[in-house]
Scaffold this motif. Sequence first.
Motif, short mmCIF file in Angstrom:
data_model
loop_
_atom_site.label_atom_id
_atom_site.label_comp_id
_atom_site.label_asym_id
_atom_site.label_seq_id
_atom_site.Cartn_x
_atom_site.Cartn_y
_atom_site.Cartn_z
N HIS A 61 0.85 -1.18 0.00
CA HIS A 61 0.00 0.00 0.00
C HIS A 61 0.89 1.24 0.00
CE1 HIS A 61 -3.18 2.63 2.26
NE2 HIS A 61 -3.01 2.99 1.00
N VAL A 62 0.91 1.96 -1.10
CA VAL A 62 1.74 3.16 -1.24
C VAL A 62 0.85 4.38 -1.00
CG1 VAL A 62 3.40 4.38 -2.68
CG2 VAL A 62 3.12 1.92 -2.96
N ARG A 79 11.91 -3.28 -4.18
CA ARG A 79 12.41 -2.29 -3.23
C ARG A 79 11.49 -1.06 -3.22
NH1 ARG A 79 17.53 -3.77 -1.51
NH2 ARG A 79 18.37 -5.53 -2.68
N VAL A 80 11.77 -0.17 -2.29
CA VAL A 80 10.94 1.03 -2.16
C VAL A 80 10.90 1.80 -3.48
CG1 VAL A 80 10.77 3.27 -1.01
CG2 VAL A 80 11.26 1.23 0.33
N VAL A 81 12.03 1.85 -4.19
CA VAL A 81 12.06 2.59 -5.46
C VAL A 81 11.06 2.00 -6.45
CG1 VAL A 81 13.96 1.18 -6.40
CG2 VAL A 81 13.58 3.51 -7.24
N ASP A 82 10.86 0.68 -6.44
CA ASP A 82 9.90 0.04 -7.34
C ASP A 82 8.46 0.39 -6.94
OD1 ASP A 82 12.02 -1.36 -8.70
OD2 ASP A 82 12.09 -2.72 -6.99
N ALA A 83 8.21 0.41 -5.63
CA ALA A 83 6.86 0.72 -5.16
C ALA A 83 6.50 2.17 -5.49
CB ALA A 83 6.76 0.49 -3.65
N ALA A 87 3.57 3.74 -8.17
CA ALA A 87 2.56 4.72 -7.76
C ALA A 87 2.73 6.04 -8.50
CB ALA A 87 2.64 4.95 -6.25
N GLY A 88 3.45 6.04 -9.61
CA GLY A 88 3.56 7.23 -10.44
C GLY A 88 4.72 8.15 -10.09
N GLY A 89 5.54 7.74 -9.12
CA GLY A 89 6.67 8.56 -8.72
C GLY A 89 6.31 9.53 -7.61
N PHE A 90 7.32 10.27 -7.15
CA PHE A 90 7.12 11.23 -6.07
C PHE A 90 6.23 12.39 -6.53
CE2 PHE A 90 11.29 9.48 -4.66
CZ PHE A 90 10.90 9.06 -3.40
N ALA A 91 5.39 12.87 -5.62
CA ALA A 91 4.65 14.11 -5.86
C ALA A 91 5.58 15.29 -5.61
CB ALA A 91 3.43 14.18 -4.93
N ASP A 92 5.14 16.47 -6.01
CA ASP A 92 5.99 17.66 -5.92
C ASP A 92 6.40 17.98 -4.48
OD1 ASP A 92 5.83 17.94 -8.66
OD2 ASP A 92 4.13 19.34 -8.57
#
Length: 200
Positions: A61-62, A79-83, A87-92
Amino acid sequence: MGAPPRRARLGLGAVVVLVLAALAVTVAIGVWRGATAPTEHVAGPTPTPGATVAAGRIYVHVDGQVRAPGLYVLPAGSRVVDAVASAGGFADKADRAAVNLARVVADGEQLVVPEKGAAPPAAGPATTGSAPAGGAATIDLNTADSAALEELPRIGPALAQRILEWRDANGRFTAVEDLLAVPGIGDKMLESLRPHVRVG
């Protein structure tokens, strides 16, 4: 006398042409249906709660500061980078420095990406028995059983069992930071647990 047989041959040829044309249309429809059949997306939000995960897959659950928060199915060992990428990457507003991208995620884990400037969880002393704010007693990692560990935030039965297994295999916890050696516990989870646990 020769005209009737010729007409018969022409009629038989026309029937053969019609049969071949019908077969060609049938094959073309089958190919088109196969090409337009929907495909399953393995990594992505799972819209049906209760669905079973295939072997080698995990639920994560991201949440928080990502572009598409939700429940994702990832390959085991992700890994966390894959999760975060699923989820579309980091928000701003994401605080990227607060996330350990190299950490392996566990099945059933909730990964929360914090916002920049958000107050970190209150941290208590690592080796004292003082109670956190609110007066709740802390739990001794060296004497707690599975039921007591499951009272901690974000600790379920599977993670509680891993803590007990680590203690059995390695002996007593000497510091709260030893929790980082337990699979499924990263820096952020450690900070959320720190006010609630101690080493006696």
